[in-house]
Write an enzyme that holds these catalytic residues in place. Structure first.
Site, mmCIF file in Angstrom:
data_model
loop_
_atom_site.group_PDB
_atom_site.id
_atom_site.type_symbol
_atom_site.label_atom_id
_atom_site.label_comp_id
_atom_site.label_asym_id
_atom_site.label_seq_id
_atom_site.Cartn_x
_atom_site.Cartn_y
_atom_site.Cartn_z
ATOM 1 N N GLU A 86 0.860 -1.192 0.000
ATOM 2 C CA GLU A 86 0.000 0.000 0.000
ATOM 3 C C GLU A 86 0.893 1.239 0.000
ATOM 4 O O GLU A 86 1.888 1.294 0.734
ATOM 5 C CB GLU A 86 -0.896 0.002 1.240
ATOM 6 C CG GLU A 86 -1.788 1.238 1.330
ATOM 7 C CD GLU A 86 -2.792 1.151 2.461
ATOM 8 O OE1 GLU A 86 -3.561 0.166 2.513
ATOM 9 O OE2 GLU A 86 -2.782 2.060 3.299
ATOM 10 N N THR A 108 -3.785 4.902 -1.447
ATOM 11 C CA THR A 108 -4.797 5.455 -0.537
ATOM 12 C C THR A 108 -5.465 6.688 -1.143
ATOM 13 O O THR A 108 -4.997 7.267 -2.123
ATOM 14 C CB THR A 108 -4.198 5.819 0.840
ATOM 15 O OG1 THR A 108 -3.231 6.842 0.649
ATOM 16 C CG2 THR A 108 -3.561 4.623 1.507
ATOM 17 N N ALA A 119 -8.803 11.696 2.921
ATOM 18 C CA ALA A 119 -10.085 11.729 3.636
ATOM 19 C C ALA A 119 -11.023 12.720 2.954
ATOM 20 O O ALA A 119 -10.634 13.838 2.620
ATOM 21 C CB ALA A 119 -9.849 12.140 5.076
ATOM 22 N N ASP A 153 -13.507 8.000 7.093
ATOM 23 C CA ASP A 153 -13.855 8.621 8.379
ATOM 24 C C ASP A 153 -14.336 10.035 8.137
ATOM 25 O O ASP A 153 -13.892 10.698 7.197
ATOM 26 C CB ASP A 153 -12.635 8.613 9.304
ATOM 27 C CG ASP A 153 -12.345 7.207 9.793
ATOM 28 O OD1 ASP A 153 -13.294 6.530 10.247
ATOM 29 O OD2 ASP A 153 -11.187 6.771 9.680
ATOM 30 N N ALA A 178 -19.860 1.513 3.295
ATOM 31 C CA ALA A 178 -19.101 1.047 2.120
ATOM 32 C C ALA A 178 -19.952 0.104 1.273
ATOM 33 O O ALA A 178 -19.923 0.166 0.037
ATOM 34 C CB ALA A 178 -17.820 0.357 2.572
ATOM 35 N N TYR A 185 -11.651 -5.747 9.879
ATOM 36 C CA TYR A 185 -11.013 -5.324 11.124
ATOM 37 C C TYR A 185 -10.877 -6.506 12.098
ATOM 38 O O TYR A 185 -11.845 -6.848 12.786
ATOM 39 C CB TYR A 185 -11.848 -4.190 11.755
ATOM 40 C CG TYR A 185 -11.993 -3.037 10.800
ATOM 41 C CD1 TYR A 185 -11.093 -1.984 10.822
ATOM 42 C CD2 TYR A 185 -12.985 -3.041 9.809
ATOM 43 C CE1 TYR A 185 -11.183 -0.943 9.891
ATOM 44 C CE2 TYR A 185 -13.079 -2.008 8.871
ATOM 45 C CZ TYR A 185 -12.173 -0.968 8.925
ATOM 46 O OH TYR A 185 -12.254 0.051 7.997
ATOM 47 N N GLN A 235 -7.324 -4.399 8.454
ATOM 48 C CA GLN A 235 -6.647 -3.362 9.220
ATOM 49 C C GLN A 235 -5.356 -3.974 9.770
ATOM 50 O O GLN A 235 -5.276 -5.191 9.965
ATOM 51 C CB GLN A 235 -7.573 -2.917 10.359
ATOM 52 C CG GLN A 235 -7.044 -1.842 11.263
ATOM 53 C CD GLN A 235 -6.725 -0.565 10.498
ATOM 54 O OE1 GLN A 235 -5.681 -0.503 9.834
ATOM 55 N NE2 GLN A 235 -7.584 0.422 10.581
HETATM 56 P P1 FAD Z 1 -17.930 0.416 6.546
HETATM 57 O O1 FAD Z 1 -17.765 -0.906 5.934
HETATM 58 O O2 FAD Z 1 -19.051 1.265 6.087
HETATM 59 O O3 FAD Z 1 -18.032 0.177 8.128
HETATM 60 C C1 FAD Z 1 -18.029 1.272 9.047
HETATM 61 C C2 FAD Z 1 -18.854 0.898 10.271
HETATM 62 O O4 FAD Z 1 -20.227 0.750 9.897
HETATM 63 C C3 FAD Z 1 -18.448 -0.441 10.909
HETATM 64 O O5 FAD Z 1 -18.606 -0.334 12.286
HETATM 65 C C4 FAD Z 1 -19.435 -1.431 10.300
HETATM 66 O O6 FAD Z 1 -19.660 -2.548 11.150
HETATM 67 C C5 FAD Z 1 -20.683 -0.568 10.147
HETATM 68 N N1 FAD Z 1 -21.475 -0.978 8.985
HETATM 69 C C6 FAD Z 1 -21.003 -1.310 7.756
HETATM 70 N N2 FAD Z 1 -22.016 -1.614 6.915
HETATM 71 C C7 FAD Z 1 -23.157 -1.464 7.626
HETATM 72 C C8 FAD Z 1 -24.532 -1.620 7.325
HETATM 73 N N3 FAD Z 1 -24.918 -1.976 6.084
HETATM 74 N N4 FAD Z 1 -25.447 -1.383 8.307
HETATM 75 C C9 FAD Z 1 -25.055 -0.995 9.542
HETATM 76 N N5 FAD Z 1 -23.755 -0.822 9.896
HETATM 77 C C10 FAD Z 1 -22.819 -1.052 8.950
HETATM 78 N N6 FAD Z 1 -9.530 5.737 4.941
HETATM 79 C C11 FAD Z 1 -9.322 6.756 4.048
HETATM 80 O O7 FAD Z 1 -9.819 7.870 4.260
HETATM 81 N N7 FAD Z 1 -8.562 6.555 2.912
HETATM 82 C C12 FAD Z 1 -8.004 5.340 2.618
HETATM 83 O O8 FAD Z 1 -7.342 5.193 1.599
HETATM 84 C C13 FAD Z 1 -8.196 4.260 3.534
HETATM 85 N N8 FAD Z 1 -7.679 3.033 3.290
HETATM 86 C C14 FAD Z 1 -7.919 1.993 4.165
HETATM 87 C C15 FAD Z 1 -7.417 0.706 3.858
HETATM 88 C C16 FAD Z 1 -7.649 -0.360 4.717
HETATM 89 C C17 FAD Z 1 -7.110 -1.732 4.356
HETATM 90 C C18 FAD Z 1 -8.398 -0.160 5.910
HETATM 91 C C19 FAD Z 1 -8.640 -1.312 6.853
HETATM 92 C C20 FAD Z 1 -8.901 1.102 6.221
HETATM 93 C C21 FAD Z 1 -8.694 2.185 5.343
HETATM 94 N N9 FAD Z 1 -9.201 3.468 5.601
HETATM 95 C C22 FAD Z 1 -8.979 4.507 4.713
HETATM 96 C C23 FAD Z 1 -9.927 3.734 6.855
HETATM 97 C C24 FAD Z 1 -11.457 3.523 6.707
HETATM 98 O O9 FAD Z 1 -11.982 4.495 5.836
HETATM 99 C C25 FAD Z 1 -12.070 3.633 8.109
HETATM 100 O O10 FAD Z 1 -11.677 2.533 8.884
HETATM 101 C C26 FAD Z 1 -13.576 3.845 8.188
HETATM 102 O O11 FAD Z 1 -13.893 4.188 9.550
HETATM 103 C C27 FAD Z 1 -14.418 2.639 7.853
HETATM 104 O O12 FAD Z 1 -14.395 2.342 6.521
HETATM 105 P P2 FAD Z 1 -15.121 0.984 5.984
HETATM 106 O O13 FAD Z 1 -15.043 1.004 4.519
HETATM 107 O O14 FAD Z 1 -14.602 -0.190 6.703
HETATM 108 O O15 FAD Z 1 -16.620 1.302 6.450
#
Ligand code: FAD
Length: 284
Positions: A15, A46, A49, A107, A125, A145, A176
């Protein structure tokens, strides 16, 4: 296609993050050239934000794909963007032959108002993934995670939501960072019981300076095991020794993962070819 590759071989991916300023691209390309010589199966880039630096992600991903000839995966977050903006970024990526996206919620940026946050087009997502599947031909991956996402009440509910991402089209997941492999092994078991069948790549970040504990580790919500705390206590004040100790720790972590049958490793390279190269040497 990366998911197909994963069916046939073990993978090692890196990454990287795009440069913050326009004048830093040449340096970024040099870093990518060096990382490219290490033979990664793909490199992910990446996304700032709130989509603040989307163009830079596209430019770096394009360089990886078209100049280095290595599969690129662009991260894309939906928290600060409208449908049309996201589709615009996807079009740019498709024009640049970049066909893989790590689809993330992101975030909430500090300067985002409640109104902006609450009126966002995609809540999670998985919502964006469903939309992208309908409107583009891009291949999708998602984040997971091993110590659960910080907003989730329980691992159970986080895993139910992970399943929604798989159902929405995620072809694999990237974890993560974690510093204790036992969390990852336990997570794999629980995910399998929830019906997660796509690959879950192990996200490994070398901890090469004590400063990272205050930044990356705190932000990731990952716990710091005693073995790492001991390293920090012993070498934390000496940057060279700490870097070497952090590299060794990451090598030991990856060797243990491989011995336990883990096939897909994703290295958070932190744009550091030397450190990344030493880890690659140590695990091959
Ligand atoms: P989601 O999958 O939407 O999950 C977020 C929360 O909502 C979780 O608690 C989940 O359980 C809950 N949730 C998910 N779907 C639902 C649903 N349908 N109904 C109810 N609850 C739900 N951030 C950046 O800004 N730029 C990056 O390039 C970046 N790269 C990353 C790469 C990796 C490998 C990882 C692990 C994280 C990265 N992040 C990045 C951070 C990420 O954006 C944050 O961790 C963010 O808080 C969650 O993103 P997510 O896509 O996992 O969210």
């Amino acid at each position: 296609m990366i998911a197909d590759l994963m069916k046939h071989k073990d993978t090692l991916s890196f990454e990287v993050f795009p440069p913050k300023k326009d004048g830093e691209f040449e340096k970024a390309f040099e870093i990518l050239n060096s990382l490219g010589t290490l033979g990664p199966d793909y490199i992910s880039v990446t996304y700032g934000a709130g989509g603040s630096r989307a163009g830079k992600t596209v430019e770096i991903a394009s360089y990886i794909q078209n100049t280095l000839g290595i599969d690129a995966m662009a991260h894309l977050t939906c928290v600060g963007s409208r449908r049309e903006q996201l589709l615009g970024v996807c079009e740019e990526l498709e024009k640049a032959n970049v066909t893989h996206i790590l689809a993330l919620r992101g975030d909430r940026p500090k300067d985002m108002t409640d109104e902006q946050f609450l009126s966002r087009d995609f809540e999670h997502a998985s919502d964006m993934m469903g939309f992208l599947r309908e409107h583009t031909d891009l291949h999708l991956a998602g984040a997971c995670y091993p110590e659960k996402h910080y907003e989730s009440f329980s691992m159970e509910s986080d895993l139910n939501n992970l399943k929604k991402k798989q159902d929405a089209g995620a072809e694999f997941f990237i974890s993560q960072l974690f510093l204790d492999n036992d969390y990852y092994y336990a997570f794999l078991e629980k995910a399998a019981k929830k019906g997660i069948t796509v690959p879950i790549c192990a996200g490994i970040m070398p901890i090469t300076s004590a400063k990272q504990i205050g930044t990356s580790i705190t932000l990731s919500g990952s716990s710091v095991p005693k073995a790492m705390a001991d390293l920090l206590a012993t070498y934390g004040d000496n940057p060279d020794d700490m870097r070497r100790a952090g590299v060794d720790y990451a090598i030991r972590q990856i060797r243990d993962l491989k011995e336990n049958g883990v096939k897909h490793i994703h290295l958070y390279s932190m744009n550091r070819p030397k450190t990344t190269g030493e880890i690659v040497d140590g695990i091959r």
